[in-house]
Design an enzyme around this catalytic site. Sequence first.
Site, PDB file in Angstrom:
ATOM      1  N   GLU A  96       0.875  -1.097  -0.521  1.00 26.65           N
ATOM      2  CA  GLU A  96      -0.007   0.089  -0.305  1.00 26.65           C
ATOM      3  C   GLU A  96       0.727   1.802   0.185  1.00 26.65           C
ATOM      4  OE1 GLU A  96      -3.113   2.222   2.674  1.00 26.65           O
ATOM      5  OE2 GLU A  96      -3.369  -0.185   2.810  1.00 26.65           O
ATOM      6  N   ARG A  98       3.563   1.363  -1.054  1.00 20.83           N
ATOM      7  CA  ARG A  98       4.327   2.429  -3.429  1.00 20.83           C
ATOM      8  C   ARG A  98       3.058   2.205  -3.808  1.00 20.83           C
ATOM      9  NH1 ARG A  98       6.078  -3.260  -1.155  1.00 20.83           N
ATOM     10  NH2 ARG A  98       4.935  -4.688  -2.369  1.00 20.83           N
TER      11      ARG A  98
END
Length: 295
Positions: A96, A98
């Site tokens: 998440e 990233r």
Amino acid sequence: MTDEAPRKRLGRGLAALIGEIDPPADERVSPPPAPSADGRIAIDRIVPNQRNPRRHFAEDEIEDLAQSIRAHGLVQPVVVRRSSANPDGFELIAGERRWRASKRAGLIEVPYLLRDVDDRTALELAIIENVQRADLNPIEEAAGYQALIDEHEYSQNELAGVIGKSRSHVANTLRLLRLPDEVQRMLSDGDLSAGHARTLITADKPEALARRIVEEGLTVRQAEAIAQGAGDQPSSGERRQRREPDEAIAELESRLTGTLGLKTRIAPGKKGGEVRLKYRDQNELDQLLSRLFNS
């Protein structure tokens, strides 16, 4: 499939499911190879996992990663499964941070790994990846462990084996959930360390002691002594010795607060110490960074 099957598979084959996990910086010898992606997917087709144990994403970390992604692209894929609510959508299992940084960087598509897993396995993978990356604060980690125990009937021994931690680590982390809400918030915000928080579990007035730890910059050993009833009342000589440096620190904190425009706290230790700045929003942080880098 028995209850034991998915636990053994996760314990031995996590990397095969979600790709290699980056080790901590101090253990990293050379950059690990990025797992091969299954392809690229429109970033708007991905929704976050509502069961992700990680709830706090530091703005500076997201922005740093976004800058790296603008310069080099997203190297490691996000891990997704098909969304049960939207046949054309995908739900994040891992990555998440990233994903958030990629959106901020303006990416239209991201590399992805598609995994066909049920709700239970998706939750397990999300918790394990975050624990292995050390991305969770202690309360998020404890809540994640408790979810696996409550929803999937793990024992503490089984959980320790799956996540690669000792049973005592699991037990001590779970005990943090017994702390009052105010203390848990201070721990989540980074005002208290996990070591400090463990001393508060058996304290008579944990909220008051927590505030004192933060205000006076107490060490874990000092907090333990107070929680056990020792060191709570310093001698008159100790009070006299403490007064002068305390007044000097308070004056310096006031000057820094006035100069920087942010609440400043100085916590001296035996060797060095910490200077903590608190900002209320992104605008205050931007103003601070501008002063530091343009001075």
